[in-house]
Design a protein around this motif. Sequence first.
Motif, mmCIF file in Angstrom:
data_model
loop_
_atom_site.group_PDB
_atom_site.id
_atom_site.type_symbol
_atom_site.label_atom_id
_atom_site.label_comp_id
_atom_site.label_asym_id
_atom_site.label_seq_id
_atom_site.Cartn_x
_atom_site.Cartn_y
_atom_site.Cartn_z
ATOM 1 N N UNK A 105 -13.921 -10.839 -5.457
ATOM 2 C CA UNK A 105 -12.793 -11.208 -6.318
ATOM 3 C C UNK A 105 -12.302 -12.608 -5.939
ATOM 4 N N UNK A 116 -9.103 -6.772 -11.188
ATOM 5 C CA UNK A 116 -8.818 -7.997 -10.430
ATOM 6 C C UNK A 116 -9.962 -8.992 -10.595
ATOM 7 N N UNK A 117 -11.180 -8.472 -10.565
ATOM 8 C CA UNK A 117 -12.347 -9.337 -10.771
ATOM 9 C C UNK A 117 -12.318 -9.927 -12.182
ATOM 10 N N UNK A 122 -5.503 -3.856 -5.872
ATOM 11 C CA UNK A 122 -6.945 -3.995 -5.625
ATOM 12 C C UNK A 122 -7.169 -4.075 -4.123
ATOM 13 N N UNK A 123 -8.079 -3.290 -3.665
ATOM 14 C CA UNK A 123 -8.369 -3.308 -2.235
ATOM 15 C C UNK A 123 -9.875 -3.293 -2.017
ATOM 16 N N UNK A 124 -10.506 -4.418 -2.351
ATOM 17 C CA UNK A 124 -11.968 -4.438 -2.286
ATOM 18 C C UNK A 124 -12.494 -4.269 -0.868
ATOM 19 N N UNK A 125 -11.640 -4.465 0.121
ATOM 20 C CA UNK A 125 -12.118 -4.306 1.485
ATOM 21 C C UNK A 125 -12.459 -2.847 1.771
ATOM 22 N N UNK A 126 -11.898 -1.945 0.999
ATOM 23 C CA UNK A 126 -12.160 -0.528 1.233
ATOM 24 C C UNK A 126 -13.253 0.017 0.330
ATOM 25 N N UNK A 148 -16.887 -5.778 2.739
ATOM 26 C CA UNK A 148 -16.116 -6.027 3.962
ATOM 27 C C UNK A 148 -15.191 -4.874 4.309
ATOM 28 N N UNK A 149 -15.753 -3.790 4.666
ATOM 29 C CA UNK A 149 -14.934 -2.612 4.905
ATOM 30 C C UNK A 149 -14.692 -2.409 6.382
ATOM 31 N N UNK A 203 -10.097 -2.879 -8.636
ATOM 32 C CA UNK A 203 -10.916 -4.003 -8.194
ATOM 33 C C UNK A 203 -11.591 -4.698 -9.382
#
Lengths: 431, 170
Positions: A128, B103-104, B87-91, A422-423, B100
Amino acid sequence: MAESRSVSLRVPVLARVEGEGALELDVRDGRIAHVALRIFEPPRLFEKLLEGRAFDEVPDIVARICGICPVAYQMSAVHALERLFGTPIDPATRALRRLLYCGEWIESHALHIHLLAAPDFLGFRDAIAMAKSHPQAVARGLALQALGNDILRTLGGRSVHPVSVRVGGFSRAPDPAALEMLRARIEAALPEAETLVAWTAALPLPHDDQDFCCVALRHPDEYPMNEGRIVSDRGLDLDVGSFETRFRETQVSHSTALHAALDGAPYLVGPLARLNLNIDRLPPPVAAAVDRAGLRLPSRNMFHSVIARAVEILLALHEARRLLADCTAPDPAALVTPRAGSAAWATEAPRGLLWHRYETDPAGTIASARIVPPTSQNQARIERDLSESLTALGLDRDDEALRLRAETVIRNYDPCISCATHFLTLKVNRA
Amino acid sequence: MTRTAILGVGSPFGDDRAGWLVIDALKAELDERGHAPAGLTLAALDRPGAALLEQLRGADRAVLIDAARGAGSPGTVARLDAAQLEANPTLSSHGFGVAEVLALGAALNALPPALTVLAIAIDGDCRGADVSDAVRGAATRLARELRRWVEGDVSCDRTFREARAARSGE
């Protein structure tokens, strides 16, 4: 160095639907004392689940192992069972199966390059954030992924877990008008894929040549997807049925997933291994794109995997165009006469060699199944790579730099677990 | 012609079917009346990931319906704005969630000019195939509101206020 730093880096258990992964790294006296990638692989459960099922249920069950590469599981399964039963497959069905596989390679590779791998190389936290600076690249990736999905939908009835694949052929021939629409879109996507190859080759990839053994299928006259012998760059040349004579899976204490070894040593499967072993099977326009990108093959730089994926997208589009140009309606699915016995097959999933073996009773009921997915085969190689990459980077780097490189190394293999973005959260204990 | 997309996102598991139920009920409502408004696309999507953007492409206005935990008692319909969709793309990994993807889409400037996200609250237990009465009822009522919206073109805001009022008025 005046003092040797001790690092204990723990990336804890990560629970997501696609799987669980964790990383452990200990550095003592300037050397890696311990590195372990822990993966909990769901596919193991499927082998038992298949026992007692009719052979014609297998394609729909194994498709559920993966939402990104269901076709790979279906292809390895139906070919193994057709080999077992001696079921003939007509050329049009063979061509459509290859076309279906092309769709899966395109969607899977496009997803990995743009949403999972590229942010690592361009210094973004995630796709993103990257999309704000590289909107055209991300939009191109999404469009390619959508095209791959639409090839699956056209041939398989839907884009995830397609339903048309069966032992003996297809349950339904694709709609000619829909194929015609695909043809036009594939034509339009070819220049995009050429641009993509150049774009990946221009990424600031780490330079880190390593010594590793590549394993992939090899076919007499085409880039391998659905058939071929298992070969390596160390002289291996094996019928798929003899896989178990040279490849062994073993349990390791730090993981519930099996580690695979070829003659006792780690090896690589996946796009870079495939490309390294099949350079001479690329259609001329794809080979030319590789040359223009300046990619010298075979490559020993694992980070060239991202370029290999782009090359395989271009290849899959060229193959799809060729297959559609010659496309004829497939025969109705062949009549299958089950028998007792056992047979194995391997195909090239987007992430690498996917090997299946089935044993059946006289009615075709599954007595036993064995499935060896690519991510499990790459596990030992990933650990070796982590060790070499982090040492090459410099173990005196700060924890954040070590963690980022470790994650980049893992993601570069496109492992089919949640560690693909990136988790990873990090806990560092300093001795 | 205004191109309208109404998309239900979900999975086959329990109350997570909420978005699909709305689409099913809306199709039934429109079928019963014998015509569907021109330019209307309805789709029930099974965890579409980034492909959701493809579904939204070309729409002038879109409504996205998904099940949500923590959105109130089961069956409550809430309209969410971008800030509430964290949005929590890290998860996330291969499976980009709705937040996500949106958001993208925003980063790519690829979202429809008018986009509404409706969340149907569920209690989070999505085992099995059964749908709770509260969620099924909410889906039916929401489908009716959406049908009036696509036919009568009343403002989106008003429609969804009505949807919530209908629920809370029970």
